[in-house]
Design a protein around this motif. Structure first.
Motif, PDB file in Angstrom:
ATOM      1  N   ASP A  81       0.849  -1.186   0.000  1.00  0.00           N
ATOM      2  CA  ASP A  81       0.000   0.000   0.000  1.00  0.00           C
ATOM      3  C   ASP A  81       0.888   1.240   0.000  1.00  0.00           C
ATOM      4  O   ASP A  81       1.646   1.459   0.949  1.00  0.00           O
ATOM      5  CB  ASP A  81      -0.894  -0.017   1.243  1.00  0.00           C
ATOM      6  CG  ASP A  81      -1.958   1.071   1.226  1.00  0.00           C
ATOM      7  OD1 ASP A  81      -1.733   2.125   0.597  1.00  0.00           O
ATOM      8  OD2 ASP A  81      -3.017   0.877   1.867  1.00  0.00           O
ATOM      9  N   PRO A  82       0.836   2.075  -1.036  1.00  0.00           N
ATOM     10  CA  PRO A  82       1.719   3.240  -1.083  1.00  0.00           C
ATOM     11  C   PRO A  82       1.520   4.201   0.075  1.00  0.00           C
ATOM     12  O   PRO A  82       2.430   4.960   0.417  1.00  0.00           O
ATOM     13  CB  PRO A  82       1.374   3.893  -2.430  1.00  0.00           C
ATOM     14  CG  PRO A  82       0.041   3.348  -2.811  1.00  0.00           C
ATOM     15  CD  PRO A  82      -0.032   1.977  -2.239  1.00  0.00           C
ATOM     16  N   ARG A  83       0.349   4.178   0.697  1.00  0.00           N
ATOM     17  CA  ARG A  83       0.120   5.039   1.864  1.00  0.00           C
ATOM     18  C   ARG A  83       0.927   4.570   3.068  1.00  0.00           C
ATOM     19  O   ARG A  83       1.206   5.358   3.989  1.00  0.00           O
ATOM     20  CB  ARG A  83      -1.366   5.058   2.221  1.00  0.00           C
ATOM     21  CG  ARG A  83      -2.273   5.617   1.141  1.00  0.00           C
ATOM     22  CD  ARG A  83      -3.733   5.422   1.498  1.00  0.00           C
ATOM     23  NE  ARG A  83      -4.081   4.008   1.639  1.00  0.00           N
ATOM     24  CZ  ARG A  83      -5.296   3.551   1.965  1.00  0.00           C
ATOM     25  NH1 ARG A  83      -6.278   4.410   2.174  1.00  0.00           N
ATOM     26  NH2 ARG A  83      -5.524   2.258   2.072  1.00  0.00           N
ATOM     27  N   CYS A  84       1.288   3.286   3.083  1.00  0.00           N
ATOM     28  CA  CYS A  84       1.964   2.704   4.244  1.00  0.00           C
ATOM     29  C   CYS A  84       3.471   2.575   4.069  1.00  0.00           C
ATOM     30  O   CYS A  84       4.202   2.498   5.063  1.00  0.00           O
ATOM     31  CB  CYS A  84       1.377   1.324   4.545  1.00  0.00           C
ATOM     32  SG  CYS A  84      -0.392   1.321   4.902  1.00  0.00           S
ATOM     33  N   ARG A  85       3.942   2.549   2.851  1.00  0.00           N
ATOM     34  CA  ARG A  85       5.353   2.262   2.622  1.00  0.00           C
ATOM     35  C   ARG A  85       6.324   3.246   3.286  1.00  0.00           C
ATOM     36  O   ARG A  85       7.442   2.853   3.643  1.00  0.00           O
ATOM     37  CB  ARG A  85       5.637   2.148   1.127  1.00  0.00           C
ATOM     38  CG  ARG A  85       5.065   0.861   0.533  1.00  0.00           C
ATOM     39  CD  ARG A  85       5.451   0.679  -0.920  1.00  0.00           C
ATOM     40  NE  ARG A  85       6.876   0.562  -1.100  1.00  0.00           N
ATOM     41  CZ  ARG A  85       7.575  -0.566  -0.905  1.00  0.00           C
ATOM     42  NH1 ARG A  85       6.969  -1.652  -0.489  1.00  0.00           N
ATOM     43  NH2 ARG A  85       8.872  -0.582  -1.110  1.00  0.00           N
ATOM     44  N   PRO A  86       5.950   4.518   3.525  1.00  0.00           N
ATOM     45  CA  PRO A  86       6.873   5.388   4.270  1.00  0.00           C
ATOM     46  C   PRO A  86       7.197   4.885   5.670  1.00  0.00           C
ATOM     47  O   PRO A  86       8.164   5.349   6.286  1.00  0.00           O
ATOM     48  CB  PRO A  86       6.117   6.727   4.321  1.00  0.00           C
ATOM     49  CG  PRO A  86       5.238   6.714   3.115  1.00  0.00           C
ATOM     50  CD  PRO A  86       4.799   5.284   2.979  1.00  0.00           C
ATOM     51  N   VAL A  87       6.410   3.930   6.174  1.00  0.00           N
ATOM     52  CA  VAL A  87       6.703   3.341   7.488  1.00  0.00           C
ATOM     53  C   VAL A  87       8.090   2.699   7.485  1.00  0.00           C
ATOM     54  O   VAL A  87       8.766   2.661   8.518  1.00  0.00           O
ATOM     55  CB  VAL A  87       5.619   2.297   7.852  1.00  0.00           C
ATOM     56  CG1 VAL A  87       5.979   1.545   9.118  1.00  0.00           C
ATOM     57  CG2 VAL A  87       4.270   2.985   8.007  1.00  0.00           C
ATOM     58  N   LEU A  88       8.537   2.215   6.329  1.00  0.00           N
ATOM     59  CA  LEU A  88       9.870   1.604   6.262  1.00  0.00           C
ATOM     60  C   LEU A  88      10.951   2.579   6.720  1.00  0.00           C
ATOM     61  O   LEU A  88      11.959   2.170   7.305  1.00  0.00           O
ATOM     62  CB  LEU A  88      10.156   1.123   4.842  1.00  0.00           C
ATOM     63  CG  LEU A  88       9.318  -0.065   4.348  1.00  0.00           C
ATOM     64  CD1 LEU A  88       9.500  -0.257   2.845  1.00  0.00           C
ATOM     65  CD2 LEU A  88       9.680  -1.338   5.112  1.00  0.00           C
ATOM     66  N   ASP A  89      10.740   3.860   6.474  1.00  0.00           N
ATOM     67  CA  ASP A  89      11.727   4.856   6.884  1.00  0.00           C
ATOM     68  C   ASP A  89      11.655   5.160   8.376  1.00  0.00           C
ATOM     69  O   ASP A  89      12.605   5.722   8.945  1.00  0.00           O
ATOM     70  CB  ASP A  89      11.524   6.146   6.091  1.00  0.00           C
ATOM     71  CG  ASP A  89      11.720   5.946   4.592  1.00  0.00           C
ATOM     72  OD1 ASP A  89      12.601   5.151   4.212  1.00  0.00           O
ATOM     73  OD2 ASP A  89      10.974   6.564   3.807  1.00  0.00           O
ATOM     74  N   LEU A  90      10.545   4.804   9.014  1.00  0.00           N
ATOM     75  CA  LEU A  90      10.383   5.048  10.447  1.00  0.00           C
ATOM     76  C   LEU A  90      10.914   3.908  11.302  1.00  0.00           C
ATOM     77  O   LEU A  90      11.150   4.079  12.501  1.00  0.00           O
ATOM     78  CB  LEU A  90       8.894   5.241  10.776  1.00  0.00           C
ATOM     79  CG  LEU A  90       8.162   6.391  10.092  1.00  0.00           C
ATOM     80  CD1 LEU A  90       6.678   6.341  10.456  1.00  0.00           C
ATOM     81  CD2 LEU A  90       8.762   7.734  10.494  1.00  0.00           C
ATOM     82  N   LEU A  91      11.081   2.744  10.704  1.00  0.00           N
ATOM     83  CA  LEU A  91      11.393   1.552  11.491  1.00  0.00           C
ATOM     84  C   LEU A  91      12.710   1.621  12.267  1.00  0.00           C
ATOM     85  O   LEU A  91      12.758   1.162  13.417  1.00  0.00           O
ATOM     86  CB  LEU A  91      11.393   0.314  10.599  1.00  0.00           C
ATOM     87  CG  LEU A  91      10.040  -0.100  10.023  1.00  0.00           C
ATOM     88  CD1 LEU A  91      10.214  -1.321   9.124  1.00  0.00           C
ATOM     89  CD2 LEU A  91       9.048  -0.402  11.132  1.00  0.00           C
ATOM     90  N   PRO A  92      13.787   2.164  11.695  1.00  0.00           N
ATOM     91  CA  PRO A  92      15.054   2.103  12.429  1.00  0.00           C
ATOM     92  C   PRO A  92      14.997   2.658  13.846  1.00  0.00           C
ATOM     93  O   PRO A  92      15.627   2.105  14.754  1.00  0.00           O
ATOM     94  CB  PRO A  92      16.007   2.918  11.537  1.00  0.00           C
ATOM     95  CG  PRO A  92      15.479   2.688  10.158  1.00  0.00           C
ATOM     96  CD  PRO A  92      13.981   2.676  10.322  1.00  0.00           C
ATOM     97  N   ARG A  93      14.244   3.713  14.061  1.00  0.00           N
ATOM     98  CA  ARG A  93      14.207   4.273  15.424  1.00  0.00           C
ATOM     99  C   ARG A  93      13.512   3.334  16.396  1.00  0.00           C
ATOM    100  O   ARG A  93      13.844   3.286  17.583  1.00  0.00           O
ATOM    101  CB  ARG A  93      13.558   5.654  15.449  1.00  0.00           C
ATOM    102  CG  ARG A  93      12.084   5.705  15.147  1.00  0.00           C
ATOM    103  CD  ARG A  93      11.556   7.118  15.395  1.00  0.00           C
ATOM    104  NE  ARG A  93      10.219   7.320  14.896  1.00  0.00           N
ATOM    105  CZ  ARG A  93       9.288   8.012  15.557  1.00  0.00           C
ATOM    106  NH1 ARG A  93       9.561   8.543  16.725  1.00  0.00           N
ATOM    107  NH2 ARG A  93       8.089   8.187  15.035  1.00  0.00           N
ATOM    108  N   TYR A  94      12.551   2.545  15.912  1.00  0.00           N
ATOM    109  CA  TYR A  94      11.889   1.579  16.788  1.00  0.00           C
ATOM    110  C   TYR A  94      12.741   0.330  16.988  1.00  0.00           C
ATOM    111  O   TYR A  94      12.660  -0.313  18.040  1.00  0.00           O
ATOM    112  CB  TYR A  94      10.519   1.207  16.215  1.00  0.00           C
ATOM    113  CG  TYR A  94       9.499   2.291  16.410  1.00  0.00           C
ATOM    114  CD1 TYR A  94       8.857   2.459  17.639  1.00  0.00           C
ATOM    115  CD2 TYR A  94       9.191   3.176  15.383  1.00  0.00           C
ATOM    116  CE1 TYR A  94       7.935   3.465  17.833  1.00  0.00           C
ATOM    117  CE2 TYR A  94       8.261   4.195  15.567  1.00  0.00           C
ATOM    118  CZ  TYR A  94       7.638   4.327  16.804  1.00  0.00           C
ATOM    119  OH  TYR A  94       6.730   5.349  17.003  1.00  0.00           O
ATOM    120  N   LEU A  95      13.540  -0.015  16.007  1.00  0.00           N
ATOM    121  CA  LEU A  95      14.368  -1.207  16.128  1.00  0.00           C
ATOM    122  C   LEU A  95      15.514  -1.024  17.113  1.00  0.00           C
ATOM    123  O   LEU A  95      16.226  -1.979  17.428  1.00  0.00           O
ATOM    124  CB  LEU A  95      14.903  -1.612  14.751  1.00  0.00           C
ATOM    125  CG  LEU A  95      13.826  -1.991  13.727  1.00  0.00           C
ATOM    126  CD1 LEU A  95      14.466  -2.377  12.401  1.00  0.00           C
ATOM    127  CD2 LEU A  95      12.934  -3.112  14.237  1.00  0.00           C
TER     128      LEU A  95
END
Length: 284
Positions: A81-95
């Motif tokens: 879903d193109p609306r959700c794919r920017p989440v990939l850029d947010l993941l490092p801070r949670y990891l």
């Protein structure tokens, strides 16, 4: 019997479930990030959800003496879903968070090119952050999806022993066993695996690199089917030590690879009893 449920979606369960789990001997759980049942429309809804997995849910579980860790990822259902794919850029801070013990759930839903890209990128994040990976296999065309999963894992550079391939069955268990990855099995009342079927898989493939979970979510599911699997193992002639290995030591070994699994509060394991007066009551 002490139980560590390595894959359970407590966000969709009530405090009554936590109480039942504590009474049954569940001491620790891992809650993977997953699809909530309807599409999310922006990255902000994911950040709120991830924040609850590392904040609110550990508090809620702790009221019942259950230790809670999480895995974080953009799940396969929404990876295209193109609306959700920017989440990939947010993941490092949670990891980087202490309670995050793996990248997951990642993998396939419909096996699209967008899912390929999200899967590969998140496996790379697991390598970069020195975390294990929890992989979801598709509900449709599972045999082909599982083989495709193993091919991507093999080309990613992550060690197979740091990958759990979940939602397996009799058709897919063998190829995952032979790959060196961990085998994950979700026990459900009506679909996926049942305790008797799980017993037969353990007889065939052994106890090594096996994770048994309830995956209990917003569908028809039961957070005590780990307990029922342990009972089925005993009735089938497995020893108490065998049950402890499958339901406790194996999840500890897999998620312990993160270096963040903190089970100090249950060192020695508390008795699998539940004193209602000692539980802080909250809303369901």
């Amino acid at each position: 019997m002490r139980i560590f449920d390595p894959h359970i979606h407590m966000t969709s369960r009530t405090t009554d479930d936590y109480a039942r789990m504590a009474a049954a001997g569940v001491l620790a759980i891992v809650e993977p990030a997953f699809w909530l049942g309807q599409p999310r429309t922006n990255p902000g809804s994911f950040t709120d959800y991830f924040d609850s997995l590392i904040g609110w849910e550990p508090y809620r579980a702790g009221q019942f003496g259950i230790l809670h860790h999480a895995t974080i990822a953009l799940n396969p259902k929404e990876a295209g879903d193109p609306r959700c794919r920017p989440v990939l850029d947010l993941l490092p801070r949670y990891l980087e968070k202490d309670r995050v013990v793996a990248v997951g759930e990642i993998g396939y839903d419909s096996m699209t090119p967008a899912e390929d890209d999200a899967f590969e990128r998140q496996l790379a994040m697991a390598v970069d952050h020195e975390l294990p990976a929890l992989v979801h296999t598709p509900h449709r065309d599972k045999a082909r999806g599982t083989q495709r999963t193993l091919d991507v894992v093999a080309s990613s550079g992550i060690a197979p022993g740091r990958v759990a391939v979940d939602h397996l069955n009799e058709v897919t268990a063998g190829i995952v066993h032979d790959s060196g990855c961990w085998m994950g099995f979700s026990i459900y009342p009506e679909t996926k695996m049942s305790p008797p079927r799980m017993v037969e898989i353990l007889r065939e493939h052994g106890l090594e690199r096996v994770l048994v979970n309830s995956a209990a979510d917003w569908g028809v599911s039961d957070p005590l089917l780990t307990l029922e699997t342990g009972r089925a193992m005993l009735e089938a002639g497995f020893s108490e030590d065998d049950v402890d290995r499958v339901l406790w030591r194996n999840p500890v070994e897999f998620y312990g690879q993160s270096g963040r699994l903190d089970l100090s509060e249950v060192a020695g394991a508390r008795e699998a009893t539940f004193e209602g007066s000692s539980i802080k009551r909250g809303g369901s």
